[in-house]
Design an enzyme around this catalytic site. Structure first.
Site, PDB file in Angstrom:
ATOM      1  N   LYS A   1       0.800  -1.235   0.000  1.00  6.96           N
ATOM      2  CA  LYS A   1       0.000   0.000   0.000  1.00  6.96           C
ATOM      3  C   LYS A   1       0.833   1.286   0.000  1.00  6.96           C
ATOM      4  CE  LYS A   1      -3.249  -0.960  -0.806  1.00  6.96           C
ATOM      5  NZ  LYS A   1      -3.470  -1.577  -2.150  1.00  6.96           N
TER       6      LYS A   1
ATOM      7  N   GLY B   1       2.104   2.475  -2.841  1.00  7.49           N
ATOM      8  CA  GLY B   1       2.092   3.046  -4.188  1.00  7.49           C
ATOM      9  C   GLY B   1       2.738   2.120  -5.209  1.00  7.49           C
TER      10      GLY B   1
ATOM     11  N   THR C   1       1.452   0.046  -7.328  1.00  8.02           N
ATOM     12  CA  THR C   1       0.796   0.082  -8.639  1.00  8.02           C
ATOM     13  C   THR C   1       1.353   1.240  -9.469  1.00  8.02           C
ATOM     14  OG1 THR C   1      -1.162  -0.563  -7.377  1.00  8.02           O
ATOM     15  CG2 THR C   1      -1.497  -0.029  -9.713  1.00  8.02           C
TER      16      THR C   1
ATOM     17  N   HIS D   1       7.164  -8.120  -1.953  1.00 11.67           N
ATOM     18  CA  HIS D   1       7.051  -7.411  -0.671  1.00 11.67           C
ATOM     19  C   HIS D   1       7.977  -8.031   0.383  1.00 11.67           C
ATOM     20  CE1 HIS D   1       3.583  -5.111  -1.893  1.00 11.67           C
ATOM     21  NE2 HIS D   1       2.744  -6.110  -1.898  1.00 11.67           N
TER      22      HIS D   1
ATOM     23  N   ARG E   1       6.152   4.507   2.218  1.00  9.16           N
ATOM     24  CA  ARG E   1       5.226   5.631   2.325  1.00  9.16           C
ATOM     25  C   ARG E   1       5.024   5.926   3.797  1.00  9.16           C
ATOM     26  NH1 ARG E   1      -1.034   5.096   0.039  1.00  9.16           N
ATOM     27  NH2 ARG E   1      -1.485   7.321   0.020  1.00  9.16           N
TER      28      ARG E   1
HETATM   29  P1  A3P Z   1      -4.748   5.230  -1.105  1.00  6.73           P
HETATM   30  O1  A3P Z   1      -5.426   4.035  -0.521  1.00  6.73           O
HETATM   31  O2  A3P Z   1      -4.185   6.140  -0.058  1.00  6.73           O
HETATM   32  O3  A3P Z   1      -5.573   5.969  -2.092  1.00  6.73           O
HETATM   33  P2  A3P Z   1      -0.311  -0.169  -3.683  1.00  6.73           P
HETATM   34  O4  A3P Z   1      -0.264   0.083  -5.153  1.00  6.73           O
HETATM   35  O5  A3P Z   1       1.045  -0.362  -3.070  1.00  6.73           O
HETATM   36  O6  A3P Z   1      -1.261  -1.243  -3.354  1.00  6.73           O
HETATM   37  O7  A3P Z   1      -0.804   1.182  -3.031  1.00  6.73           O
HETATM   38  C1  A3P Z   1      -2.084   1.666  -3.297  1.00  6.73           C
HETATM   39  C2  A3P Z   1      -2.115   3.130  -2.976  1.00  6.73           C
HETATM   40  O8  A3P Z   1      -1.503   3.870  -4.046  1.00  6.73           O
HETATM   41  C3  A3P Z   1      -3.538   3.643  -2.869  1.00  6.73           C
HETATM   42  O9  A3P Z   1      -3.479   4.711  -1.921  1.00  6.73           O
HETATM   43  C4  A3P Z   1      -3.789   4.114  -4.285  1.00  6.73           C
HETATM   44  O10 A3P Z   1      -4.863   5.001  -4.418  1.00  6.73           O
HETATM   45  C5  A3P Z   1      -2.461   4.761  -4.605  1.00  6.73           C
HETATM   46  N1  A3P Z   1      -2.221   4.873  -6.057  1.00  6.73           N
HETATM   47  C6  A3P Z   1      -2.524   3.980  -7.026  1.00  6.73           C
HETATM   48  N2  A3P Z   1      -2.152   4.445  -8.231  1.00  6.73           N
HETATM   49  C7  A3P Z   1      -1.600   5.654  -8.030  1.00  6.73           C
HETATM   50  C8  A3P Z   1      -1.037   6.627  -8.904  1.00  6.73           C
HETATM   51  N3  A3P Z   1      -0.980   6.439 -10.215  1.00  6.73           N
HETATM   52  N4  A3P Z   1      -0.550   7.753  -8.347  1.00  6.73           N
HETATM   53  C9  A3P Z   1      -0.596   7.962  -7.017  1.00  6.73           C
HETATM   54  N5  A3P Z   1      -1.131   7.090  -6.138  1.00  6.73           N
HETATM   55  C10 A3P Z   1      -1.625   5.932  -6.633  1.00  6.73           C
END
Ligand code: A3P
Length: 320
Positions: A67, A69, A71, A132, A154
């Site tokens: 979580k 970021g 993705t 991870h 993060r």
């Molecule tokens: P939030 O839940 O705070 O919105 P991961 O990809 O590690 O699972 O993390 C997901 C988090 O990254 C989520 O945060 C998601 O909304 C955010 N996220 C996904 N794509 C993003 C992008 N292109 N730019 C910024 N944040 C992004």
């Protein structure tokens, strides 16, 4: 396959009975394996990854705290490394028609899921992969090869809020949601996906200082605040820096635009499609902002986590 949730063999039961366990974030239990917490459903895969994976010198492995970021960084990495083969925003650019998790697969969650044997030696080079798993539990071949590691973390407050929403979303059709209080207490105890959070971050942080050519340490907030600088840093680390011509023709800006939350979260594929295992791609896009924790934390929660963060990161040079 002795660690599957149903019909555990005697051998599997014995293995698990020797590991500390806690309530899991993804249902069932989390087990403390080699000092970190793994959801039961991924334990077999983590072990298969450790036993089978053979790193290649050209590999690029993205490591993240869940979580943080992932993705986003998967999309940035893919766009960056493939920018000659796939110019940004070309029609049917893979990132416009596929989810980043498909293009940069997780070693334990996808490739070795369930402990299966996979042949990834034929993937085109450089292989872009993700995990991870904490530093000290990575397969030895990653540590001794020239494989590059890109690490992302993060702010733990936002990481926690994002994790709580994400896991509740995935659990929705199975049972009631987990309360924020209960999950917060687990997070503070170190029981989070691949946690303790602080150990994960600190280990990679120390390694990145010792081996700056091997590990690049990135933070979600820094990429949000200065995306161009961070993307250029990433390109230099991966030895594919942007040329002056590329910068002048707007390639850096285009990559950032294509990988923006706004663009990715609104694509048809990410709004409507899902993994073959059933999870919708849209759960990876929620708000994508800094500081959402302020909308959820009580003063007590804030004090408690501040205290832990201060204690854990003291003297490290890292500030959250
Ligand atoms: P939030 O839940 O705070 O919105 P991961 O990809 O590690 O699972 O993390 C997901 C988090 O990254 C989520 O945060 C998601 O909304 C955010 N996220 C996904 N794509 C993003 C992008 N292109 N730019 C910024 N944040 C992004």
């Amino acid at each position: 396959k002795y660690l599957e949730e149903d019909n555990l063999s005697e051998e599997g039961k014995k293995f698990l009975s020797n590991l500390p366990k806690e309530k899991g974030w993804l249902g069932s239990y989390a087990y403390n394996y080699q000092g970190f917490w793994v959801p039961q459903k991924f334990l077999q895969a983590v072990i298969a990854f450790q036993q089978q994976f053979q790193a290649q010198d050209s590999d690029i492995i993205l490591v993240t705290t869940p979580k943080s970021g992932t993705t986003w960084l998967k999309s940035l990495l893919f766009a960056l490394v493939n920018r000659v083969k796939h110019p940004t925003f070309e029609p049917n650019h893979p990132l416009l028609v596929e989810n980043p998790h498909v293009l940069v697969p997780f070693l334990e969650h996808t490739l070795y899921f369930d402990g299966r044997t996979v042949d990834i030696s034929t993937f085109t080079s450089p292989r872009l992969l993700a995990t991870h798993v904490p530093f000290s539990s990575l397969p030895k071949s990653i540590q001794v090869s020239k494989t590059k590691l890109v690490y992302l973390c993060r702010n733990p407050r936002d990481t926690f809020i994002s994790m709580w929403h994400f896991t509740n979303n995935l659990l929705l059709d199975q049972k009631d949601t987990d309360s924020i209080e209960e999950m917060f207490n687990l997070f503070c105890k170190g029981v989070s996906l691949y946690g303790p959070f602080w150990n994960h971050v600190l280990d990679y942080w120390k390694q990145s200082i010792e081996k700056p050519n091997k590990i690049l340490f990135l933070m979600y907030e820094e990429i949000k605040k200065k995306p161009k600088i961070q993307l250029k840093r990433l390109a230099e680390f991966l030895e594919c820096p942007f040329s002056i011509e590329e910068e002048n023709s707007g390639v850096v800006d285009d990559i950032l635009k294509m990988c923006s939350f706004e663009n990715l979260s609104n694509l048809e594929v990410n709004r409507n499609e899902k993994f073959s295992t059933g999870e919708a791609y849209k759960v990876f896009f929620r708000r994508g902002e800094i500081g959402d924790w302020k909308n959820y934390f009580t003063i007590e929660m804030s004090d408690k986590l501040n205290h832990i963060i201060e204690e854990k990161f003291q003297g490290s040079g890292l500030k959250f």
